[in-house]
Design an enzyme around this catalytic site. Structure first.
Site, PDB file in Angstrom:
ATOM      1  N   GLN B  74       0.830  -1.216   0.000  1.00 40.46           N
ATOM      2  CA  GLN B  74       0.000   0.000   0.000  1.00 40.46           C
ATOM      3  C   GLN B  74       0.860   1.259   0.000  1.00 40.46           C
ATOM      4  OE1 GLN B  74      -2.930  -0.123   3.152  1.00 40.46           O
ATOM      5  NE2 GLN B  74      -3.943  -1.927   2.317  1.00 40.46           N
ATOM      6  N   ARG B 124       1.709   2.321   4.685  1.00 34.96           N
ATOM      7  CA  ARG B 124       1.488   3.193   3.532  1.00 34.96           C
ATOM      8  C   ARG B 124       2.645   4.132   3.206  1.00 34.96           C
ATOM      9  NH1 ARG B 124      -3.268   1.983   5.686  1.00 34.96           N
ATOM     10  NH2 ARG B 124      -3.149   3.567   7.301  1.00 34.96           N
ATOM     11  N   GLU B 186     -10.643  -0.616  16.482  1.00 35.46           N
ATOM     12  CA  GLU B 186     -11.531  -1.743  16.779  1.00 35.46           C
ATOM     13  C   GLU B 186     -11.144  -2.424  18.078  1.00 35.46           C
ATOM     14  OE1 GLU B 186     -10.853  -0.992  13.325  1.00 35.46           O
ATOM     15  OE2 GLU B 186     -12.841  -0.170  13.658  1.00 35.46           O
ATOM     16  N   TRP B 234      -5.325   6.773  11.731  1.00 37.38           N
ATOM     17  CA  TRP B 234      -4.454   5.857  10.998  1.00 37.38           C
ATOM     18  C   TRP B 234      -4.087   6.268   9.574  1.00 37.38           C
ATOM     19  CZ3 TRP B 234      -7.132   3.103   7.023  1.00 37.38           C
ATOM     20  CH2 TRP B 234      -8.533   3.210   7.064  1.00 37.38           C
ATOM     21  N   ASN B 252     -13.385   6.066  13.939  1.00 36.40           N
ATOM     22  CA  ASN B 252     -14.676   5.746  14.560  1.00 36.40           C
ATOM     23  C   ASN B 252     -14.603   5.700  16.086  1.00 36.40           C
ATOM     24  OD1 ASN B 252     -13.225   3.023  13.748  1.00 36.40           O
ATOM     25  ND2 ASN B 252     -14.464   2.587  15.557  1.00 36.40           N
ATOM     26  N   ASP B 295     -19.030   2.892  11.581  1.00 34.41           N
ATOM     27  CA  ASP B 295     -17.582   2.789  11.300  1.00 34.41           C
ATOM     28  C   ASP B 295     -17.143   3.753  10.210  1.00 34.41           C
ATOM     29  OD1 ASP B 295     -14.984   1.937  11.524  1.00 34.41           O
ATOM     30  OD2 ASP B 295     -15.264   0.072  10.423  1.00 34.41           O
ATOM     31  N   ASP B 297     -15.068   6.270   9.745  1.00 36.92           N
ATOM     32  CA  ASP B 297     -13.891   7.068  10.094  1.00 36.92           C
ATOM     33  C   ASP B 297     -13.789   8.316   9.204  1.00 36.92           C
ATOM     34  OD1 ASP B 297     -11.728   4.826  11.453  1.00 36.92           O
ATOM     35  OD2 ASP B 297     -13.326   4.047  10.196  1.00 36.92           O
ATOM     36  N   ARG B 322     -16.138   9.398   4.489  1.00 35.64           N
ATOM     37  CA  ARG B 322     -16.610   8.010   4.369  1.00 35.64           C
ATOM     38  C   ARG B 322     -18.142   7.935   4.503  1.00 35.64           C
ATOM     39  NH1 ARG B 322     -13.021   3.376   7.440  1.00 35.64           N
ATOM     40  NH2 ARG B 322     -14.628   1.763   7.637  1.00 35.64           N
ATOM     41  N   ASN B 381     -12.779   5.776   1.237  1.00 39.26           N
ATOM     42  CA  ASN B 381     -12.125   5.348   2.468  1.00 39.26           C
ATOM     43  C   ASN B 381     -10.797   6.077   2.577  1.00 39.26           C
ATOM     44  OD1 ASN B 381     -11.042   3.610   4.636  1.00 39.26           O
ATOM     45  ND2 ASN B 381     -12.803   2.334   4.222  1.00 39.26           N
TER      46      ASN B 381
END
Lengths: 80, 526
Positions: B74, B124, B186, B234, B252, B295, B297, B322, B381
């Site tokens: 990524q 990333r 999460e 993130w 989130n 969720d 974010d 999102r 996203n």
């Protein structure tokens, strides 16, 4: 999924969609032949999620015959 | 001749220095790619135009770098004077010769086996500053490497991986500091944005994204729910040097899909926060999705635009969130200016004049499952958007799909998954993706390029009138920036889950993009 691809050249391919990407769609016709199709040559794609290639048994069995089949299937469950 | 050029390129690598001023003025050296989005403003736009709409059909592969990992690559490469710095999953940093793809050095971090991750061991990219390369590892360490050799200069932990803290973002280097977010949304972590002294690794400030007892905003959390409120960070943020604001997206609230245990707006989750670069003090925030139960974010790259809004010059922050709305905010204050859906959504009647969504009833997840648009993966996203000053268009990779949202048990246990539900796809529909070009101030659709599957790749726009991106099925694509017309495509053979960059070395412009588990470099082939 049952898929009918209408080509810009005029022909149609009907069969089962094996794969589809942004630029291509792959269909296996009901004769078994696999077609890898460039979407730039396609006029229209029609997909029918509800249509099954399996021949319909509607009308082929009488009500009592259907009862017999159901009874048989239930007996298999009891036996297990 | 080619060998001589390569040797020169490698020679340049060992003398590269990137003071802050070069990153600040990165637009003036478009042959390099000095920070995650190319420039601090998050625009992922390049003024290079050697590759343009008229010749892009001649694009071919210059080299490929295979990762050998099981996870997808990524990375968004950094390029400094002929040297490229990349990351590869799960724990690798490499310096490459940007002309040939030759590996100059490799760093491999030892990582623990007992990681707590929602979404695999990905990364990333890196940041550069002065003579160092900065990397955040999956076990939440910030590591400074010598840019010439890859040797570790310092290594600090910024979260306990056994409690769910992790990191996948590329750091952001500003004057004297290197900044990072944290993963773990999460796992009921307490999210933050950190700044470290670039030379020593000493932590200079930490700004939490969820308030503690007695702090402003804690009243937006019922009971003690703030103690497991998540708010991860993130994805790399952007930087406004004029106002010295680090603008970062927050993820989130925890648990994701069961909001019963955390009544309230749940600040500062699902928000953009603007932090003083010197102190970390929060100067403003904007909450996109109050009391989110889906969720959604707000961890998209904030795009800083000096443009016009309703006919007047304005310094703005634009983002496609999102939650399916495209937003325009005032950059200095965070004041809401405008919003408009850019994909199908069924959760809000719209956004009111104060910037608060007018939520529709019956949109929360249920035990039986509740169909809603967009899905938890969102209208978009983390995939980088792009903004072209040449065309005044905001390019966003989109996902058109809904989902059945489920509510589940949500008991917090440190280090255990804490999501309180989930989603299932809607079998009655075939989701799809697109690259969409939105008018900057209105969010009106200018054009779209449809893709068979939901978008997963970032976008690069260039002065050559091209928008580069990729598809989830492995195509690298070049579209006309003004019309969306497909100009070129290349089958890379793996889903594209990365963002493209461009650079110029040896007199030739390159486009670099990870496809599947390999990084490609493309250039014009004679």
């Amino acid at each position: 999924m049952d898929t009918t691809v209408s080509m810009k050249s005029g022909g149609k391919i009907n069969g089962r969609r094996l794969n589809e990407e942004t630029f291509t769609i792959v269909v296996q016709d009901y004769g078994g032949k696999v077609h890898v199709i460039d979407k730039t040559n396609v006029a229209e794609v029609v997909k029918d999620r509800k249509k099954s290639p399996m021949p319909s048994y509607g009308g082929k069995l009488s009500a009592s015959e259907i009862d017999d089949v159901v009874s048989f299937l239930v007996s298999l469950q009891e036996a297990r | 001749m080619r060998l001589a050029t390569a040797a020169l390129s490698l020679a340049a690598a060992v003398s590269a220095q990137v003071p802050y001023e070069r990153i600040l003025e990165a637009r003036k050296e478009p042959h390099n790619w000095l920070t995650y989005s190319g420039t601090y403003d998050g625009q992922r736009y390049s003024s290079l135009n050697q590759i343009h709409a008229g010749n892009v059909k001649k694009l071919g592969v210059a080299w490929v770098q295979q990762s050998g990992a099981t996870e997808p690559t990524q990375t968004s490469p950094i390029v400094v004077d002929g040297t490229m710095y990349i990351t590869e999953p799960p724990n690798v940093v490499k310096a490459l010769d940007a002309l040939t793809g030759t590996v100059i050095w490799t760093y491999k971090k030892t990582i623990p086996d007992d990681l707590r991750l929602c979404c695999s061991r990905v990364n990333r990219g890196v940041a550069v500053l002065d003579d160092m390369v900065y990397y955040t590892s999956i076990d939440a360490h910030m590591i400074a490497l010598d840019a010439k050799t890859g040797r570790v200069r310092w290594d600090v932990s910024f979260g306990d991986h056994k409690l769910g803290y992790s990191s996948t973002n590329a750091p952001l280097a500003i004057k004297g500091k290197v900044i990072t977010g944290v993963g773990g949304g999460e796992y009921g972590i307490r999210g933050f944005v950190d700044a470290y002294d670039a030379k020593t690794g000493k932590r200079l400030w930490r700004t939490h994204t969820v308030p503690a007892r007695g702090e402003p905003g804690v009243e937006t959390w019922a009971g003690k729910s703030y103690e497991s409120g998540s708010g991860s960070t993130w994805v790399t943020g952007s930087y406004d040097p004029v106002n010295n604001l680090v603008i970062w997206g927050v993820g989130n609230p925890g648990p994701d899909w069961n909001g019963d245990v955390r009544k309230g707006d749940n600040l500062y989750t699902d928000s953009f926060i603007a932090l003083d670069g010197g102190t970390g003090e929060m100067k403003w925030f904007y909450l996109f999705t109050p009391h989110d139960t889906h969720d959604w974010d707000a961890t998209q790259v904030p795009v800083l635009i000096d443009g016009t809004f309703r006919g007047q010059p304005r310094k703005m922050v634009a983002t496609a969130n999102r939650n399916a709305f495209y937003y325009v905010l005032d950059r200095a204050t965070g004041k809401y200016l405008h919003a408009k859906p850019y994909v199908k959504q069924t959760w809000a009647r719209g956004i009111d004049d104060n910037g608060r969504p007018m939520m529709l009833p019956g949109t929360d997840p249920t035990v039986e499952g509740n169909l809603l648009y967009p899905s938890l993966a969102g209208g978009t996203n983390w995939f980088s958007p792009s903004w072209s000053p040449k065309h005044n268009l905001f390019y966003v990779p989109v996902r058109e799909e809904g989902a059945y949202y489920y509510k589940g048990e949500a008991e917090f246990k440190p280090g255990a998954l804490f999501n309180g539900g989930g989603q299932r796809s809607n079998p009655a529909e075939e989701p799809y993706g697109a690259i969409r070009a939105l008018e900057t101030d209105s969010g009106n659709l200018k054009w779209e390029f449809r893709m068979k599957t939901q978008a997963s790749a970032g976008i690069l726009s260039t002065a050559g009138d091209i928008v580069f991106s990729g598809t989830g099925q492995g195509d690298v694509i070049a579209l006309h920036a003004a019309t969306g017309e497909l100009l070129w495509k290349f089958k890379g053979g793996g889903g594209v889950i990365a963002a493209p960059v461009t650079y110029l070395v040896g007199g030739k412009q390159y486009i670099s993009l990870a496809v599947g588990r390999a990084l490609f470099a493309f250039t014009l082939v004679e």
